[in-house]
Design a protein around this motif. Structure first.
Motif, PDB file in Angstrom:
ATOM      1  N   ALA A   1      -4.818  -0.522  -5.268  1.00 29.36           N
ATOM      2  CA  ALA A   1      -5.208   0.763  -5.869  1.00 29.36           C
ATOM      3  C   ALA A   1      -6.402   1.352  -5.119  1.00 29.36           C
ATOM      4  O   ALA A   1      -6.425   2.551  -4.808  1.00 29.36           O
ATOM      5  CB  ALA A   1      -5.546   0.569  -7.348  1.00 29.36           C
ATOM      6  N   GLU A   2      -7.373   0.513  -4.801  1.00 30.87           N
ATOM      7  CA  GLU A   2      -8.554   0.962  -4.036  1.00 30.87           C
ATOM      8  C   GLU A   2      -8.124   1.463  -2.648  1.00 30.87           C
ATOM      9  O   GLU A   2      -8.589   2.497  -2.175  1.00 30.87           O
ATOM     10  CB  GLU A   2      -9.543  -0.207  -3.849  1.00 30.87           C
ATOM     11  N   ILE A   3      -7.255   0.702  -2.000  1.00 31.61           N
ATOM     12  CA  ILE A   3      -6.824   1.051  -0.643  1.00 31.61           C
ATOM     13  C   ILE A   3      -6.073   2.379  -0.662  1.00 31.61           C
ATOM     14  O   ILE A   3      -6.299   3.261   0.169  1.00 31.61           O
ATOM     15  CB  ILE A   3      -5.951  -0.077  -0.040  1.00 31.61           C
ATOM     16  N   ARG A   4      -5.199   2.541  -1.659  1.00 24.34           N
ATOM     17  CA  ARG A   4      -4.426   3.785  -1.787  1.00 24.34           C
ATOM     18  C   ARG A   4      -5.372   4.980  -1.971  1.00 24.34           C
ATOM     19  O   ARG A   4      -5.231   6.010  -1.312  1.00 24.34           O
ATOM     20  CB  ARG A   4      -3.484   3.662  -2.994  1.00 24.34           C
ATOM     21  N   ASP A   5      -6.362   4.793  -2.824  1.00 25.44           N
ATOM     22  CA  ASP A   5      -7.324   5.864  -3.103  1.00 25.44           C
ATOM     23  C   ASP A   5      -8.094   6.238  -1.827  1.00 25.44           C
ATOM     24  O   ASP A   5      -8.222   7.419  -1.483  1.00 25.44           O
ATOM     25  CB  ASP A   5      -8.287   5.372  -4.198  1.00 25.44           C
ATOM     26  N   LEU A   6      -8.564   5.236  -1.110  1.00 23.60           N
ATOM     27  CA  LEU A   6      -9.360   5.511   0.091  1.00 23.60           C
ATOM     28  C   LEU A   6      -8.493   6.043   1.231  1.00 23.60           C
ATOM     29  O   LEU A   6      -8.961   6.851   2.042  1.00 23.60           O
ATOM     30  CB  LEU A   6     -10.108   4.249   0.528  1.00 23.60           C
ATOM     31  N   ALA A   7      -7.234   5.605   1.294  1.00 18.92           N
ATOM     32  CA  ALA A   7      -6.341   6.077   2.367  1.00 18.92           C
ATOM     33  C   ALA A   7      -6.158   7.582   2.293  1.00 18.92           C
ATOM     34  O   ALA A   7      -5.961   8.253   3.316  1.00 18.92           O
ATOM     35  CB  ALA A   7      -5.000   5.358   2.285  1.00 18.92           C
ATOM     36  N   GLU A   8      -6.263   8.127   1.075  1.00 20.46           N
ATOM     37  CA  GLU A   8      -6.101   9.583   0.910  1.00 20.46           C
ATOM     38  C   GLU A   8      -7.211  10.377   1.598  1.00 20.46           C
ATOM     39  O   GLU A   8      -7.064  11.566   1.833  1.00 20.46           O
ATOM     40  CB  GLU A   8      -6.042   9.936  -0.586  1.00 20.46           C
ATOM     41  N   THR A   9      -8.312   9.717   1.945  1.00 20.77           N
ATOM     42  CA  THR A   9      -9.384  10.418   2.669  1.00 20.77           C
ATOM     43  C   THR A   9      -8.980  10.695   4.111  1.00 20.77           C
ATOM     44  O   THR A   9      -9.599  11.517   4.793  1.00 20.77           O
ATOM     45  CB  THR A   9     -10.679   9.571   2.717  1.00 20.77           C
TER      46      THR A   9
ATOM     47  N   MET B   1       0.543 -13.238  -2.096  1.00 21.92           N
ATOM     48  CA  MET B   1       0.101 -12.684  -0.819  1.00 21.92           C
ATOM     49  C   MET B   1       1.140 -11.758  -0.172  1.00 21.92           C
ATOM     50  O   MET B   1       0.818 -10.631   0.243  1.00 21.92           O
ATOM     51  CB  MET B   1      -0.225 -13.821   0.141  1.00 21.92           C
ATOM     52  N   GLN B   2       2.384 -12.234  -0.087  1.00 22.03           N
ATOM     53  CA  GLN B   2       3.403 -11.426   0.599  1.00 22.03           C
ATOM     54  C   GLN B   2       3.596 -10.075  -0.097  1.00 22.03           C
ATOM     55  O   GLN B   2       3.818  -9.054   0.566  1.00 22.03           O
ATOM     56  CB  GLN B   2       4.754 -12.165   0.652  1.00 22.03           C
ATOM     57  N   ASP B   3       3.505 -10.054  -1.430  1.00 21.98           N
ATOM     58  CA  ASP B   3       3.692  -8.791  -2.165  1.00 21.98           C
ATOM     59  C   ASP B   3       2.531  -7.845  -1.897  1.00 21.98           C
ATOM     60  O   ASP B   3       2.724  -6.643  -1.683  1.00 21.98           O
ATOM     61  CB  ASP B   3       3.790  -9.059  -3.678  1.00 21.98           C
ATOM     62  N   ALA B   4       1.313  -8.396  -1.935  1.00 21.92           N
ATOM     63  CA  ALA B   4       0.130  -7.545  -1.708  1.00 21.92           C
ATOM     64  C   ALA B   4       0.166  -6.962  -0.292  1.00 21.92           C
ATOM     65  O   ALA B   4      -0.058  -5.763  -0.093  1.00 21.92           O
ATOM     66  CB  ALA B   4      -1.147  -8.353  -1.925  1.00 21.92           C
ATOM     67  N   ILE B   5       0.476  -7.805   0.692  1.00 22.67           N
ATOM     68  CA  ILE B   5       0.487  -7.328   2.093  1.00 22.67           C
ATOM     69  C   ILE B   5       1.577  -6.269   2.282  1.00 22.67           C
ATOM     70  O   ILE B   5       1.358  -5.248   2.936  1.00 22.67           O
ATOM     71  CB  ILE B   5       0.699  -8.524   3.075  1.00 22.67           C
ATOM     72  N   ALA B   6       2.752  -6.502   1.685  1.00 19.86           N
ATOM     73  CA  ALA B   6       3.842  -5.522   1.823  1.00 19.86           C
ATOM     74  C   ALA B   6       3.425  -4.173   1.248  1.00 19.86           C
ATOM     75  O   ALA B   6       3.666  -3.117   1.854  1.00 19.86           O
ATOM     76  CB  ALA B   6       5.102  -6.041   1.118  1.00 19.86           C
ATOM     77  N   GLU B   7       2.780  -4.212   0.098  1.00 18.61           N
ATOM     78  CA  GLU B   7       2.374  -2.948  -0.528  1.00 18.61           C
ATOM     79  C   GLU B   7       1.285  -2.249   0.289  1.00 18.61           C
ATOM     80  O   GLU B   7       1.317  -1.036   0.478  1.00 18.61           O
ATOM     81  CB  GLU B   7       1.918  -3.199  -1.971  1.00 18.61           C
ATOM     82  N   ILE B   8       0.345  -3.032   0.785  1.00 20.31           N
ATOM     83  CA  ILE B   8      -0.730  -2.435   1.607  1.00 20.31           C
ATOM     84  C   ILE B   8      -0.121  -1.798   2.866  1.00 20.31           C
ATOM     85  O   ILE B   8      -0.496  -0.688   3.268  1.00 20.31           O
ATOM     86  CB  ILE B   8      -1.792  -3.499   1.984  1.00 20.31           C
TER      87      ILE B   8
END
Ligand code: E4P
Length: 227
Positions: A11-19, A39-46
């Motif tokens: 969620a943090e990464i998604r928010d910051l990526a919008e910058t 781990m695999q799920d988090a990395i895939a989503e990122i």
């Protein structure tokens, strides 16, 4: 200078990526544990949020198992960078993966000599941990200065200096002054980089004075078109 986000919080990464300011992401086993995700799920989503390199760290300590883990992690997405520790087995793994065209981030670097080894092993990134050096009374930024100076002597080294264990905006500014390629910053540090009390105070004064004029730049019917 490129900015990576040092987090596994999607969620943090998604928010910051919008910058539009995020060039990549670094994770480590501690950050994955903190996220509570597989781990695999988090990395895939990122990787679906950020198109730049996303570091996923192996957890084995021997080359054969590191290579097997790297195969699993690399299959998640084309922008996965395999993170290996700065150990003899980690650097052997780095050499093999680099020769296969896989991006490797060599982590847990605390000395310039280690950074030379990582460059010779073909690392795409070297991660010197400056905050942890500061924590024990050393000056972490001296390590960045040494590595940048050394790598500059060898133009065939393609390893990028990825400043890690960043504790605040001062680390980012000092690393930029030294010409480090990348800083991986915790989300709060990226947000702190925006902040200055005079910016807030100046904006409040401008808006108050503007309000007094009774003017608007957009006509009421133009507001929707601008969104
Ligand atoms: C990044 O790749 C590192 O894992 C991270 O910056 C370590 O930071 P820490 O020292 O705050 O744990």
């Amino acid at each position: 200078m490129k900015f990576f986000i040092d987090s596994a919080d999607v969620a943090e990464i998604r928010d910051l990526a919008e910058t539009g300011l995020v060039d990549g992401v670094t994770t480590n086993p501690t950050l994955i544990a903190k996220s509570g995700r597989r781990m695999q799920d988090a990395i895939a989503e990122i990787c679906s949020v950020v198109s730049g390199p996303v570091s996923a760290e192996v957890t084995a300590t021997d080359t054969a198992t590191m290579l097997a883990e790297a195969k699993v992690l690399s299959a998640i997405a084309p922008n996965v960078a395999i993170k290996v520790p700065l150990t003899p087995d980690g650097l052997k793994t780095c050499r093999v993966l680099s020769e296969r065209g896989v991006m490797v981030n060599v982590t847990l670097c605390f000395a310039a000599g280690q950074a030379i080894l990582a460059a010779k092993a073909g690392a795409a990134f070297i991660s010197p941990f400056i905050g942890r050096l500061d924590d024990i009374g050393s000056t972490g930024m001296d390590l960045i200065s040494d590595i940048v100076e050394i790598y500059d002597q060898y133009p065939h080294f393609s390893t990028e200096v990825l400043v890690a264990s960043v504790r605040g905006p001062h680390h980012v500014v000092d690393a930029a002054r030294l010409g480090a390629h990348i800083a991986t910053v915790p989300p709060n540090v990226l947000r702190q980089l925006y902040a200055h009390p005079l910016t807030d105070k100046g904006l409040a004064a401008f808006l108050a004075d503007w309000e007094k004029t009774g003017q608007t730049i957009l006509a009421p019917n133009e507001t929707e078109a601008a969104e």
